[in-house]
Design a protein around this motif. Structure first.
Motif, PDB file in Angstrom:
ATOM      1  N   VAL A  21       0.874  -1.103  -0.045  1.00 10.37           N
ATOM      2  CA  VAL A  21      -0.048  -0.006   0.078  1.00 10.37           C
ATOM      3  C   VAL A  21       0.835   1.438  -0.088  1.00 10.37           C
ATOM      4  CG1 VAL A  21      -1.703  -1.319   1.132  1.00 10.37           C
ATOM      5  CG2 VAL A  21      -0.329   0.107   2.442  1.00 10.37           C
ATOM      6  N   PRO A  22       0.319   2.524  -0.430  1.00 11.20           N
ATOM      7  CA  PRO A  22       0.998   3.643  -0.542  1.00 11.20           C
ATOM      8  C   PRO A  22       1.392   4.055   0.963  1.00 11.20           C
ATOM      9  CG  PRO A  22      -0.761   3.906  -1.749  1.00 11.20           C
ATOM     10  CD  PRO A  22      -0.868   2.777  -0.868  1.00 11.20           C
ATOM     11  N   VAL A  23       2.717   4.670   1.065  1.00 11.25           N
ATOM     12  CA  VAL A  23       2.918   5.285   2.495  1.00 11.25           C
ATOM     13  C   VAL A  23       3.203   6.878   2.187  1.00 11.25           C
ATOM     14  CG1 VAL A  23       3.875   3.186   3.510  1.00 11.25           C
ATOM     15  CG2 VAL A  23       5.455   5.017   1.839  1.00 11.25           C
ATOM     16  N   SER A  24       2.987   7.544   3.400  1.00 11.16           N
ATOM     17  CA  SER A  24       2.883   9.051   3.108  1.00 11.16           C
ATOM     18  C   SER A  24       3.598   9.571   4.328  1.00 11.16           C
ATOM     19  CB  SER A  24       1.751   9.645   2.969  1.00 11.16           C
ATOM     20  OG  SER A  24       1.596  10.889   2.825  1.00 11.16           O
ATOM     21  N   LEU A  25       4.658  10.511   4.353  1.00  9.93           N
ATOM     22  CA  LEU A  25       5.215  11.317   5.130  1.00  9.93           C
ATOM     23  C   LEU A  25       4.459  12.775   5.543  1.00  9.93           C
ATOM     24  CD1 LEU A  25       7.649  11.509   7.273  1.00  9.93           C
ATOM     25  CD2 LEU A  25       9.139  12.456   5.677  1.00  9.93           C
ATOM     26  N   ALA A  26       4.138  12.968   6.372  1.00  6.67           N
ATOM     27  CA  ALA A  26       3.143  14.150   6.895  1.00  6.67           C
ATOM     28  C   ALA A  26       4.078  15.012   7.661  1.00  6.67           C
ATOM     29  CB  ALA A  26       2.012  13.831   7.489  1.00  6.67           C
ATOM     30  N   VAL A  27       4.546  16.044   7.299  1.00  9.21           N
ATOM     31  CA  VAL A  27       5.334  17.252   7.881  1.00  9.21           C
ATOM     32  C   VAL A  27       4.561  18.529   7.931  1.00  9.21           C
ATOM     33  CG1 VAL A  27       7.670  15.977   7.038  1.00  9.21           C
ATOM     34  CG2 VAL A  27       6.504  17.865   5.500  1.00  9.21           C
ATOM     35  N   ASN A  28       5.336  19.371   8.794  1.00 13.92           N
ATOM     36  CA  ASN A  28       4.505  20.697   9.125  1.00 13.92           C
ATOM     37  C   ASN A  28       5.294  21.635   9.631  1.00 13.92           C
ATOM     38  OD1 ASN A  28       1.704  21.476   8.788  1.00 13.92           O
ATOM     39  ND2 ASN A  28       1.891  22.221  10.951  1.00 13.92           N
ATOM     40  N   GLY A  29       5.096  23.109   9.448  1.00 11.86           N
ATOM     41  CA  GLY A  29       5.768  24.110   9.638  1.00 11.86           C
ATOM     42  C   GLY A  29       5.844  24.744  11.046  1.00 11.86           C
ATOM     43  N   HIS A  30       5.733  26.189  11.020  1.00 15.99           N
ATOM     44  CA  HIS A  30       6.080  26.867  12.153  1.00 15.99           C
ATOM     45  C   HIS A  30       4.666  26.844  12.977  1.00 15.99           C
ATOM     46  CE1 HIS A  30       9.615  27.899   9.869  1.00 15.99           C
ATOM     47  NE2 HIS A  30      10.037  28.123  11.008  1.00 15.99           N
ATOM     48  N   ASP A  31       3.978  25.937  13.433  1.00 14.66           N
ATOM     49  CA  ASP A  31       2.629  25.978  14.164  1.00 14.66           C
ATOM     50  C   ASP A  31       3.088  25.211  15.486  1.00 14.66           C
ATOM     51  OD1 ASP A  31       0.420  24.922  15.384  1.00 14.66           O
ATOM     52  OD2 ASP A  31      -0.577  25.368  13.575  1.00 14.66           O
ATOM     53  N   PRO A  32       3.016  25.871  16.555  1.00 10.58           N
ATOM     54  CA  PRO A  32       3.466  25.558  17.980  1.00 10.58           C
ATOM     55  C   PRO A  32       2.920  24.399  18.359  1.00 10.58           C
ATOM     56  CG  PRO A  32       2.001  27.473  18.034  1.00 10.58           C
ATOM     57  CD  PRO A  32       2.435  27.341  16.673  1.00 10.58           C
ATOM     58  N   ILE A  33       1.676  24.006  17.958  1.00  6.53           N
ATOM     59  CA  ILE A  33       0.888  22.805  18.404  1.00  6.53           C
ATOM     60  C   ILE A  33       1.607  21.531  17.643  1.00  6.53           C
ATOM     61  CG2 ILE A  33      -1.023  21.485  18.425  1.00  6.53           C
ATOM     62  CD1 ILE A  33      -2.568  24.302  18.220  1.00  6.53           C
ATOM     63  N   GLY A  34       2.358  21.755  16.602  1.00  9.48           N
ATOM     64  CA  GLY A  34       3.250  20.443  16.218  1.00  9.48           C
ATOM     65  C   GLY A  34       2.203  19.487  15.482  1.00  9.48           C
ATOM     66  N   LYS A  35       2.669  18.249  15.803  1.00  9.92           N
ATOM     67  CA  LYS A  35       2.009  17.183  15.137  1.00  9.92           C
ATOM     68  C   LYS A  35       0.671  16.910  15.374  1.00  9.92           C
ATOM     69  CE  LYS A  35       3.437  13.671  18.790  1.00  9.92           C
ATOM     70  NZ  LYS A  35       3.570  14.698  19.813  1.00  9.92           N
ATOM     71  N   ALA A  36       0.249  17.597  16.461  1.00 11.32           N
ATOM     72  CA  ALA A  36      -1.401  17.600  16.721  1.00 11.32           C
ATOM     73  C   ALA A  36      -2.245  18.807  16.037  1.00 11.32           C
ATOM     74  CB  ALA A  36      -1.401  17.786  18.458  1.00 11.32           C
ATOM     75  N   THR A  37      -1.449  19.432  15.212  1.00 11.01           N
ATOM     76  CA  THR A  37      -2.257  20.741  14.461  1.00 11.01           C
ATOM     77  C   THR A  37      -3.691  19.851  13.759  1.00 11.01           C
ATOM     78  OG1 THR A  37      -0.309  21.735  14.308  1.00 11.01           O
ATOM     79  CG2 THR A  37      -2.135  22.345  12.702  1.00 11.01           C
ATOM     80  N   ILE A  38      -4.763  20.392  13.905  1.00 15.30           N
ATOM     81  CA  ILE A  38      -5.964  19.931  13.442  1.00 15.30           C
ATOM     82  C   ILE A  38      -5.868  19.761  11.867  1.00 15.30           C
ATOM     83  CG2 ILE A  38      -8.425  20.555  13.207  1.00 15.30           C
ATOM     84  CD1 ILE A  38      -8.406  21.916  15.871  1.00 15.30           C
ATOM     85  N   TYR A  39      -5.232  20.838  11.310  1.00 14.98           N
ATOM     86  CA  TYR A  39      -5.437  20.498   9.740  1.00 14.98           C
ATOM     87  C   TYR A  39      -4.323  19.257   9.373  1.00 14.98           C
ATOM     88  CZ  TYR A  39      -1.493  23.889   9.924  1.00 14.98           C
ATOM     89  OH  TYR A  39      -0.276  24.478  10.171  1.00 14.98           O
ATOM     90  N   LYS A  40      -3.492  19.176  10.211  1.00  9.94           N
ATOM     91  CA  LYS A  40      -2.460  17.956   9.685  1.00  9.94           C
ATOM     92  C   LYS A  40      -3.044  16.608  10.280  1.00  9.94           C
ATOM     93  CE  LYS A  40       2.358  16.671  10.458  1.00  9.94           C
ATOM     94  NZ  LYS A  40       3.505  16.791  11.215  1.00  9.94           N
ATOM     95  N   GLN A  41      -3.588  16.686  11.582  1.00 10.21           N
ATOM     96  CA  GLN A  41      -4.431  15.458  11.916  1.00 10.21           C
ATOM     97  C   GLN A  41      -5.326  14.988  10.674  1.00 10.21           C
ATOM     98  OE1 GLN A  41      -5.674  14.388  15.959  1.00 10.21           O
ATOM     99  NE2 GLN A  41      -4.839  16.560  16.528  1.00 10.21           N
ATOM    100  N   LEU A  42      -6.272  15.927  10.208  1.00 14.08           N
ATOM    101  CA  LEU A  42      -7.229  15.614   9.170  1.00 14.08           C
ATOM    102  C   LEU A  42      -6.673  15.140   7.868  1.00 14.08           C
ATOM    103  CD1 LEU A  42      -9.586  18.860   9.643  1.00 14.08           C
ATOM    104  CD2 LEU A  42     -10.080  16.162  10.402  1.00 14.08           C
ATOM    105  N   ARG A  43      -5.483  15.673   7.505  1.00 14.48           N
ATOM    106  CA  ARG A  43      -4.842  15.222   6.483  1.00 14.48           C
ATOM    107  C   ARG A  43      -4.279  13.908   6.552  1.00 14.48           C
ATOM    108  NH1 ARG A  43      -0.910  18.579   6.373  1.00 14.48           N
ATOM    109  NH2 ARG A  43       1.111  17.528   6.273  1.00 14.48           N
ATOM    110  N   CYS A  44      -4.021  13.139   7.740  1.00 15.93           N
ATOM    111  CA  CYS A  44      -3.446  12.100   7.988  1.00 15.93           C
ATOM    112  C   CYS A  44      -4.704  11.000   8.166  1.00 15.93           C
ATOM    113  CB  CYS A  44      -2.682  12.100   9.556  1.00 15.93           C
ATOM    114  SG  CYS A  44      -1.187  13.059   9.577  1.00 15.93           S
ATOM    115  N   ILE A  45      -5.649  11.700   8.685  1.00 19.97           N
ATOM    116  CA  ILE A  45      -6.656  10.431   8.882  1.00 19.97           C
ATOM    117  C   ILE A  45      -7.456  10.229   7.461  1.00 19.97           C
ATOM    118  CG2 ILE A  45      -9.091  10.491   9.737  1.00 19.97           C
ATOM    119  CD1 ILE A  45      -8.245  12.406  12.184  1.00 19.97           C
ATOM    120  N   ASN A  46      -7.589  11.383   6.550  1.00 18.97           N
ATOM    121  CA  ASN A  46      -8.156  11.124   5.340  1.00 18.97           C
ATOM    122  C   ASN A  46      -7.301  10.148   4.682  1.00 18.97           C
ATOM    123  OD1 ASN A  46     -10.498  12.960   3.976  1.00 18.97           O
ATOM    124  ND2 ASN A  46     -10.193  13.536   5.979  1.00 18.97           N
TER     125      ASN A  46
END
Length: 591
Positions: free
Chosen positions: A138-163
């Motif tokens: 199956v495909p794999v995906s690396l989810a990275v993010n920028g200068h958001d202090p919440i980091g990996k828990a950032t909502i829009y990043k979680q939604l991208r990972c979940i989807n």
């Protein structure tokens, strides 16, 4: 040229008179504070200096020629920029991963907590979003993010990972330095330069954190090596293009509002980036136009925002990248694999719904081309978003950071060596050390090609001349010359606070019979750019120069000019403060 470096008076060996009277200091203050070159001169000269030194994209006649060029460029960037110094050894360390508990995700997926070692002793907390049912590759995906202090828990990043997980993709959500769980002060990006100071690339932990993240993903039993994606916003967009250009394992890339050409940044100041985005020597080899073209012929979506209030606005940032990369994709007959998306709603700095769905469409086109049921519309998942506390990953108590890595490296730095007593052995030793110094600071040998007296005046026996000194076609150095009576020598005066801060030192030097030439080299007083502060020093370093070499070169040029103007007068450099003292010491060593 002699030099002295003092926190107070610069003439302790001279029997100077009493300190300056308040009235004389008040008289000197407006004289030393006068603008000689003007507030925009340094900025304009810096822009004009940088722009032609940034490499442009060459042209190629075949995909084979491009591939040969890109392979060599990738190797050079890795060896000379990314993995310089101890980083080359760090890169060879085996992958270390520690797994923790698994928590429920939502319908069809779960979340596994883990940490992995980016460099020895520095662990990255991460989350693996894994479909509940896996069969085959199956495909794999690396989810990275920028200068958001919440980091990996950032909502829009979680939604991208979940989807992605709900579409059958294994996703690794990684923390970034300075954000989320990696937010203590010594993970601040400016601290990476401490590693550069020790001879090891400060960029290397950023790169190795990404590379190890791909290693973790591809170590999963169901990982399909031909379907590997990376995407992220802002600093995550930078991470995306950087690893996607330098690691051929990345098959699909979607940087979002993450970078522009260095040439674009020189003129659009809000794009000037942090040290990792503008690392030492990168632009001596490659621009971000090159990195974009190095994606060919792999699927790449460049996403930008039309009203981006932060940086990398689509109207000016996107087109130069497309112009550089399209001819290369065309060489492979794969023009359709280079795509762009401009977000208008909301159009600000974001990775919200419109941008996420553009990413899903790219995944569908290239990772699920035969799946007629694939739908790029976002699957509503707001109820499944977790709190940052729920997503915490245990980290070692003494997890390494930029400062601790630099301190460890500093233990092995060269120590002072005793110079030979004299004669040929001493001269040979001096020549060897001088060559080292010139290389470290990227020394500049400037000459004053034109000296323009902007203002001459006399006040109570004090002769004052404001000089505008042109160093070739590159720089203009401001200097205020002050003379009382018949001077015994000449002193160049530098101060951390600029020449306007040195009124007491000027009076002491005048009382000691010195001709005083107070100047503001690059980044001192009037020589400091009016906007974006230290980011210009980063730009100077990324083209292969160093601010210290420029500053010392300016002081050296001034000293040689003064020797010519006033033969027989010994020239001394007097520096107040640690920064000015370093410049003066280097200038004296080079001269």
């Amino acid at each position: 040229m002699a030099a002295c470096f003092l926190a107070g008076s610069c003439v302790p060996s001279l029997t100077a008179q009493s300190t300056a009277t308040n009235s004389f200091a008040q008289e000197l203050q407006p004289i030393l504070a006068r603008q000689i070159v003007g507030p925009q001169t340094v900025m304009r000269e810096m822009q004009d200096y940088l722009e032609p030194r940034i490499p442009t994209m060459p042209t190629f006649n075949s995909a084979r020629d491009w591939t040969r060029y890109a392979d060599r460029l990738r190797r050079d960037v890795l060896e000379r920029v990314v993995l310089r110094g101890e980083a080359a050894r760090w890169a060879k360390a085996p992958l270390r991963v520690e797994w923790f508990d698994t928590i429920p995700g939502g319908p069809g997926y779960h979340i596994r907590k883990l940490r992995y070692e980016a460099v020895p002793g520095l662990w990255i907390p991460a989350l693996l979003y894994e479909p509940d049912t896996l069969a085959g590759k199956v495909p794999v995906s690396l989810a990275v993010n920028g200068h958001d202090p919440i980091g990996k828990a950032t909502i829009y990043k979680q939604l991208r990972c979940i989807n992605q997980a709900k579409r059958g993709i294994i996703v690794l959500n990684v923390e970034w330095f300075g954000m989320g769980q990696l937010n203590p002060p010594n993970y601040a990006h400016t601290r990476m330069n401490q590693l550069d100071l020790c001879g090891t690339s400060g960029l290397s932990p950023f790169y190795l954190a990404l590379k190890r993240g791909l290693d973790v993903l591809l170590a999963q039993p169901h990982a399909d090596r031909e379907r590997v994606a990376v995407s992220g916003l802002s600093g995550g967009g930078w991470q995306t293009i950087f690893i996607s250009a330098l690691d051929p394992r990345v098959k699909l890339s979607n940087p979002v509002a993450g970078y522009s050409s260095f040439r674009t940044r020189v003129r659009h100041l809000k794009d000037l980036g942090d040290p990792e985005q503008t690392p030492c020597d990168l632009a001596a080899l490659a621009d971000y136009t090159h990195l974009t073209a190095m994606r060919a012929p792999r699927p790449t979506l460049l996403t930008y925002n039309s009203k981006d209030q932060c940086c990398f606005e689509s109207g000016y940032a996107l087109q130069p990248l497309l112009d550089a990369a399209r001819p290369v994709f065309k060489l492979f007959g794969q023009e359709n694999r280079l795509r762009s998306h401009i977000n208008d709603d909301p159009g600000t700095h974001n990775y919200e719904l419109d941008n996420r769905q553009a990413f899903y469409r790219l995944l569908g086109d290239f990772f699920f081309p035969d799946d007629v049921s694939f739908n790029a519309s976002e699957i509503p998942s707001d109820a499944e978003v977790k709190t940052k506390e729920q997503l915490l990953v245990e980290l070692p108590k003494n997890n390494a950071d930029f400062n601790s890595l630099a301190l460890a490296l500093s233990k092995h730095l060269p120590h002072t060596t005793k110079a030979p007593a004299g004669g040929a052995a001493l001269r040979k030793w001096q020549q060897k050390q001088l060559a080292k110094l010139r290389e470290v600071v990227k020394a500049k040998d400037y000459m004053v090609t034109q000296a323009t007296p902007v203002l001459r005046e006399e006040k109570t026996g004090l002769q004052i001349t404001d000089w505008r000194l042109h160093l070739g076609n590159d720089w203009t150095l401001p200097a205020t010359e002050l003379v009382r009576g018949q001077p015994k020598g000449t002193t160049i005066l530098l101060a951390d606070g600029g020449r306007r801060s040195a009124t007491n030192e000027v009076e002491r030097l005048l009382a000691a019979g010195q001709r005083v030439v107070a100047t503001d080299p690059f980044y001192f007083g009037e020589g400091k750019p009016t906007e974006r502060d230290y980011l210009w020093a980063l730009m100077l370093a990324t083209i292969g120069d160093r601010a210290l070499g420029l500053q010392a070169g300016e002081v050296g040029a001034l000293a040689r000019w003064l020797n010519t103007e006033h033969p027989g007068e010994p020239v001394t450099v007097c520096a107040i403060g640690p920064r000015a003292s370093t410049v003066a010491l280097v200038a004296a060593g080079l001269e």
